[in-house]
Each structure stands twice: as C-alpha cells, then as structure tokens.
Design a protein around this motif. Structure first.
Motif, PDB file in Angstrom:
ATOM      1  N   ARG A 141      -3.940  -9.336  -0.005  1.00 20.40           N
ATOM      2  CA  ARG A 141      -3.142  -9.558   1.206  1.00 20.40           C
ATOM      3  C   ARG A 141      -2.647  -8.227   1.774  1.00 20.40           C
ATOM      4  NH1 ARG A 141      -1.585 -13.474  -2.378  1.00 20.40           N
ATOM      5  NH2 ARG A 141      -1.588 -15.636  -1.659  1.00 20.40           N
ATOM      6  N   THR A 142      -2.408  -8.196   3.069  1.00 19.40           N
ATOM      7  CA  THR A 142      -1.837  -7.015   3.731  1.00 19.40           C
ATOM      8  C   THR A 142      -0.448  -7.380   4.235  1.00 19.40           C
ATOM      9  OG1 THR A 142      -4.032  -6.326   4.467  1.00 19.40           O
ATOM     10  CG2 THR A 142      -2.163  -5.365   5.624  1.00 19.40           C
ATOM     11  N   TRP A 143       0.521  -6.513   3.952  1.00 16.27           N
ATOM     12  CA  TRP A 143       1.897  -6.761   4.384  1.00 16.27           C
ATOM     13  C   TRP A 143       2.305  -5.635   5.331  1.00 16.27           C
ATOM     14  CZ3 TRP A 143       6.394  -7.763   0.306  1.00 16.27           C
ATOM     15  CH2 TRP A 143       7.308  -8.673   0.872  1.00 16.27           C
ATOM     16  N   LEU A 194       4.660 -13.958   3.192  1.00 19.93           N
ATOM     17  CA  LEU A 194       3.600 -13.195   2.516  1.00 19.93           C
ATOM     18  C   LEU A 194       2.746 -14.136   1.671  1.00 19.93           C
ATOM     19  CD1 LEU A 194       2.242 -10.517   1.600  1.00 19.93           C
ATOM     20  CD2 LEU A 194       3.955 -10.398  -0.226  1.00 19.93           C
ATOM     21  N   LEU A 230      -0.049  -9.023  -3.456  1.00 18.53           N
ATOM     22  CA  LEU A 230      -0.721  -7.928  -2.741  1.00 18.53           C
ATOM     23  C   LEU A 230      -1.984  -7.492  -3.487  1.00 18.53           C
ATOM     24  CD1 LEU A 230       2.259  -5.635  -1.629  1.00 18.53           C
ATOM     25  CD2 LEU A 230       1.039  -7.351  -0.301  1.00 18.53           C
ATOM     26  N   THR A 289      -2.964 -11.471   6.432  1.00 17.56           N
ATOM     27  CA  THR A 289      -2.022 -10.412   6.830  1.00 17.56           C
ATOM     28  C   THR A 289      -0.692 -11.061   7.174  1.00 17.56           C
ATOM     29  OG1 THR A 289      -3.751  -8.982   7.720  1.00 17.56           O
ATOM     30  CG2 THR A 289      -1.531  -8.622   8.579  1.00 17.56           C
TER      31      THR A 289
END
Ligand code: PAD
Ligand code: ZN
Ligand code: ZN
Length: 375
Positions: free
Chosen positions: A313-315, A280, A309, A289
């Motif tokens: 960012r996309t998790w 991440l 996040l 991502t």
C-alpha cells in the motif's frame, strides 16, 4: 480618499482565547511593509481547520485572527510587490509560493520552504504583526487571517484572479474545494474505472468526491457518521453511502468486503488518527493508495500495523490538494468561470460577517457544508 500608507481601523472577528466564541471588535491594520499586500476581504468561508484552531486541537497562538478561505481586493501594496496591484481581485493563500526556494522550483513540491504553511509564530515573515487590538499585537493564522475586513499577507501568499469571479463562491478555491479536488486528481491521481472511498463528507470530502468523479472513478464510497450528509454526497457522485454506526465491525473490514479486497484509493478527510489508520487498511493491500487530507490534532501519533505498508500500500498526505498555490489558484478560478466544475452544492449557508459564531455552530452541529460570510 486613499487609505494607502495609513493605518486602517476596521471590524474583525478576534479569538481572544482558545475555546471561546469570536468577538467582533474594532482593530487596527497597519500598512503593508516591503513585499506585503493589504487586502479588503469580500467573502470568507468557514473551514474545519479554523474550528480545529478554536478548539485547540490545532495549535496556534492567541489572541488571533483566524480564517484562511477567502476572496478580496487589493487595497494597497508594499515596496517591491510586482505580482498584484491595488484594485486586483485576489485569493489569499494559506500555502505560500515564493517561486524561488528549492521546493518551489521542484515540479513535484507544493510546500514552500521559505514561507512554511506550518509556521505557528503568528507573525509576518519579517517577525511582527500588522494587527493591533487595544494597543497589543494580534497573531495571524495560516499566512492569511481572513476573518477581518482587512488583512495583510506576504506577496507569496496571494494570487490574482479573474476580476469577474464572484467572491462569495470562489473563496472556496482558497481552501476547501482546491484541497479536496486536488487530493483526488493530483495527489492520488485517481484513474478511470477505479474504486474510491472517502471518509468524511464535509466541504473538503465532497470536493474529493468531485475530483474522483472528474477523474472517472466508477465507484465512490462515502463514509460518514452523519447520515444527513448522504443526499448531497450522492448528488455529487457517491455511489454507496456507509455509516460506520450501522456496523458492529471496524469500518475498514466493511469496506474491504464491499470492494472484494480493498479500494484502489481511500481518503481520510476528517482529521482523526483512528480513521487515518482505518482508511489505510481499507485500500487494496498490493496497490491501494490512501491519502491523509484531514488535519490531525497537534502532536498526535497514528498507530498502525507496518504489515499494511509492507504488502504494497502507498500512504500519502495532501496539503491544499498538492497544488502550487500561486500558480494553480488563478487557473482553478478560470476553470470555475468556464464551468468545468461547480461550487454551489458546497455552499449551504451565507451569513453576514457579524454572524460568524452562528456559522461555526452550523459546522459543529453538522448542519452546514460550507458557510460563506459576507462583508
Ligand atoms: P467537516 O467537519 O465539514 O467534515 C468532516 C466530516 O467528517 C463531517 O461530515 C463529519 O460528520 C464526518 N465525521 C466525523 N467523524 C467521523 C468518523 N469517525 N467517521 C466518519 N465520518 C466522520 O470538515 P471539512 O470538510 O471542512 O474538513 C475536513 C478535514 O480536512 C478537517 O480535518 C480539516 O482540518 C482538514 C483540511 N485539510 C486541508 C489540507 O490542506 N489538507 C485543508 C482544509 C481542511
Ligand atoms: Zn481550510
Ligand atoms: Zn518557496
């Protein structure tokens, strides 16, 4: 003589207890009940998820028949089965697709809500087992149980495939290949020209690499603590290989430096909570991502800084590459037959079914990518 409607006695690799080797024994497989299908397994791959179950890292009830990456032929069907018939070549599906529940009807969903891929009852959906050993029921695993000459699955957990498809190769479409490839092209939707980092270069990780390459990624960084994995990774499209053991600082810092700010897409394909958090942190803070593909130990928790996040960012996670299994598997097999991708580089070993313990040793010692067991 037809075996339909009769109990079949056959060989299976049974896990009697957690952390114990497989025992090759004779079991009894009952005929399929309504909406069930009995399958003669022709080939099955060994996936790390099976080993997570053996080690107890992934909870599943014992005694059990593991295995979930296979190809076979339908021996008989229960009442009401319409999508397959005896003689059809098939792939069992560890992610069932009933086609009728709210998840199956939703275009973005691939995890059926009626038949959960995460069901750990070890029983068929109607509550009993079709496997018996020494008069006692055995549990099933991952809706499939393929380390046996015959298995029974629910109709929602089997897909008919091209009769000409080679079982010893397309069995990988039942898990490893489809999971990795789909994680890149479907779940992450990797874009042309992007930079990707793949943590873990086993059978699933290398399939992520193939997906990133097919999607047009221009840089693919492979991360693994086993340097023996690097040659094949390069063959499949990895442009830079990184061994975390070669650095004193955290791997995410190494990757952020290498990519001048973080990768567009990162994938955790190991199954450790620390590497999930590292992957991440290794994607670009605004638009990166990160996709969790590895299966973390049952009941484990990931600790991470929410700021990762907060910035953008996309998790995400990806089970079976995000594919709706029953409809996607036949198409993936057709694509394989049309040579749109290859499975050969993933198959490093082929062994007779009896040598299943040897196959697991090859995985545990980092010597194999995929071992395919033949019946
Ligand atoms: P594998 O054991 O063949 O590959 C894992 C790789 O990770 C190996 O090459 C290891 O050397 C490497 N590795 C181990 N620890 C580290 C570390 N700390 N840093 C970097 N590399 C490391 O497994 P696989 O490819 O069969 O499966 C990978 C994971 O994906 C595993 O957790 C499995 O359970 C999971 C999986 N998920 C799905 C799904 O639907 N999401 C499907 C199939 C498998
Ligand atoms: Zn698997
Ligand atoms: Zn469903």
């Amino acid at each position: 003589m037809s075996t339909a409607g009769k109990v079949i006695k056959c060989k299976a690799a049974v896990c009697l207890e957690v952390k114990k080797p497989f025992s090759i024994v004779e079991i009894e497989v009952a005929p399929p009940k309504a909406h069930e299908v009995r399958i003669k397994i022709l080939a099955t791959g060994i996936c790390r998820t099976d080993d997570h179950a053996v080690s107890g890292s992934l909870y599943t009830p014992f005694p059990t028949i593991l295995g979930h990456e296979a190809a076979g032929v339908v021996e008989s069907v229960g009442e009401g089965v319409t999508s397959v018939k005896p003689g059809d070549k098939v792939i069992p599906l560890f992610v069932p697709q009933c086609g009728e529940c709210s998840s199956c009807l939703h275009p973005k969903a691939n995890l059926c809500s009626r038949h959960s891929f995460a069901d750990v009852s070890g029983m068929m959906p109607e509550g009993t087992s079709r496997f018996t050993y020494k008069g006692k029921p055995l549990h099933r695993f991952a809706s499939t149980s393929t380390f046996t000459e015959y298995t029974v699955v629910h109709e929602s957990a089997v897909a008919k495939i091209d009769a000409a498809a080679p079982p010893e190769k397309v069995c990988l479409i039942g898990c490893g290949f489809s999971t990795g490839y789909g994680s890149a092209i479907k779940t992450a939707q990797v874009e042309p020209g992007s930079t990707c980092a793949v943590f873990g270069l086993g059978g699933v990780g290398l399939s992520v690499v193939m997906g990133c390459k097919a999607a047009g990624a221009s840089r693919i960084i492979g991360v693994d603590i086993n340097k023996d994995k690097f040659a094949k990774a390069k063959e499949l499209g990895v442009t830079d290989c990184v061994n975390p053991k070669d650095f004193d600082k955290p791997i995410q810092d190494v990757l952020v430096e290498m990519t001048k700010g973080g990768a567009d897409y990162t994938f955790e394909v190991i199954g450790h909570t620390e590497t999930m958090a590292a992957a991440l942190a290794a994607c670009q803070m605004n638009y990166g991502t990160s996709v969790i593909v590895g299966v973390a130990p049952t009941s484990s928790k990931v600790s991470f800084d929410p700021m990762l996040l907060f910035t953008g960012r996309t998790w995400k996670g990806s089970v079976f590459g995000g594919w709706k299994a029953k409809e996607a598997v036949p198409k993936l097999v057709s694509d394989f037959m049309a040579k749109k991708f290859t499975l050969d580089p993933l198959i490093t070993h082929t062994l007779p079914f009896d040598k299943i313990n040897e196959g697991f040793e090859l995985l545990r010692t980092g010597k194999s990518i995929r071992t395919v067991l033949l019946f």
